[in-house]
Design an enzyme around this catalytic site. Sequence first.
Site, PDB file in Angstrom:
ATOM      1  N   HIS A  21      29.436 -26.800  34.599  1.00  0.00           N
ATOM      2  CA  HIS A  21      29.176 -27.251  35.969  1.00  0.00           C
ATOM      3  C   HIS A  21      27.686 -27.265  36.311  1.00  0.00           C
ATOM      4  CE1 HIS A  21      33.406 -26.870  36.296  1.00  0.00           C
ATOM      5  NE2 HIS A  21      33.440 -25.565  36.438  1.00  0.00           N
ATOM      6  N   ASP A  79      34.994 -32.573  34.665  1.00  0.00           N
ATOM      7  CA  ASP A  79      34.233 -31.473  35.250  1.00  0.00           C
ATOM      8  C   ASP A  79      34.357 -31.704  36.748  1.00  0.00           C
ATOM      9  OD1 ASP A  79      32.253 -29.933  36.500  1.00  0.00           O
ATOM     10  OD2 ASP A  79      31.211 -29.725  34.611  1.00  0.00           O
ATOM     11  N   HIS A  80      35.172 -30.891  37.406  1.00  0.00           N
ATOM     12  CA  HIS A  80      35.515 -31.250  38.786  1.00  0.00           C
ATOM     13  C   HIS A  80      34.304 -31.198  39.717  1.00  0.00           C
ATOM     14  CE1 HIS A  80      36.156 -26.879  39.114  1.00  0.00           C
ATOM     15  NE2 HIS A  80      35.813 -27.043  40.374  1.00  0.00           N
TER      16      HIS A  80
END
Length: 484
Positions: free
Chosen positions: A240, A177-178
Amino acid sequence: MVSRVIPVEPFDLVIFGGTGDLARRKILPGLFRRFVAGQIEPEARIIGAARSELDDAGYRAFVGEAIADFGGNETRQKKKLKSFLDMLGYVTVDAKGDTGWEELAERVTDDRIRAFYFSVGPGLFGDLAKRLHKHGMADAQSRIVVEKPFGRDLESARDLNRGLAQHFDESQIYRIDHYLGKETVQNLMAVRFGNMLFEPLWNSQYVDHIQITVAETVGVGDRGGYYDKSGAMRDMVQNHMMQLLCLIAMEPPAKFDPDAVRDEKLKVIRALDPVEKDDLVRGQYEGDGTQPGYRNQVENRDSTTESFVALKLHISNWRWAGTPFYLRTGKRLRERASEIAVVFKDTPHSIFGPEAGNHRNILTIKLQPNEGIELGVTIKEPGPGGMRLVDVPLDMTFAEALGPEEADFPDAYERLIMDVIRGNQTLFMRGDEVEAAWAWTDPIIAGWQDRGDVPLAYTSGSSGPDDALMLMHRDGRRWREIKA
Ligand code: NAD
């Protein structure tokens, strides 16, 4: 002061989907920047693996172009670029067939860390895991990195987890999950758990509410086909925003260790109450004369997929009972701005009288466009005007506080890939976390589907539907202005 970069040990990294958009825009330019920074040594090997028919030279040319387009300032380092390209190779591989697998197995080295980046659609995750195993590449030296979306509901996420678990241990699986790779997101943990100042106040006794906003100015663009099957809830909230919520709300882990952190995050998700229908607003953007509306950018002209969602959440535990969390995210909003705002309660009694007005401390964690942390404090307005109060920010914008070199930190993907090589899973989602997030999300989606809810139209360039403003107003609160 420039921080020292410690090189990671030489590794083999195979990028499945190595000719795709994500590899071109993020993964490969990011690897090049880590190489220029001295974190990746020339002995490392990076192998693109995808369906396209290319040889090593063709792939090097492809990557050279990607770096020219997306590599940033580092692209000027021509010598470094040549050494980097020399580390690259390519194998044509079919995830669903036998093509290329033996050649790939011959290319990767037995005695090194081997990372396999699944930069392909989730429909191929199981096939890749199976074939890596079949061709002897799924041993203890191997780890796999998987991209989002990790499923579209609990059932599909469980299927994906099962498919991977047949061949890899959880300790070898890195779910990206950047958002977790962003400097500020990690700084959130440093601020909370590295200072005495905040943690005693970090609960419903002192915090009035918390707002999390992820606002984009872009529409769905050419991703309409994918997005229309997903929508803001699946694309942003389930992953996110849920991760941000976890980090802001979790209990202090006993140590900064992957499972200790992830255990605490999981407890937050499990403590979330179901969302009432009145605490949820969905929206869809309309065209504004210059830009097309949502329904003109997707195939289904009657689409009821949301490009905006706002919701009010409650976490049922001792720390947060009584403090609402408001989340909103959307496309085609006024500004591109993402932030978390922790809004503290009013002082119990104002000694300055009503004319001094209401003032509150707000801790803002800014994620984009500029990363930084800001604490709003109330002081006396300077000058001879008597005891007038004013709120000023104690600004910890990194670029100003630390100097440009220190603030030139790696992009989220760069940091996360280096963590994969180092074997640190702290910033990656564990399988049970992802499933818990879907278990919370599924009934919300099922609720609006059963009711046949249609998203509210909102004007491009606005801050979303008016009902989202009402979600706060009816509680006597308001959203912070969306500004970059
Ligand atoms: P893309 O369509 O641009 O590229 C897909 C890649 O997969 C290509 O290299 C293609 O050759 C390869 N491929 C497809 N079928 C294959 C098969 N049978 N065998 C071997 N290789 C095969 O996709 P993308 O945008 O790069 O996205 C990759 C993944 O990353 C997706 O899961 C996507 O959801 C995710 N993701 C992408 C972005 C982005 O910005 N592009 C952002 C976040 C997540």
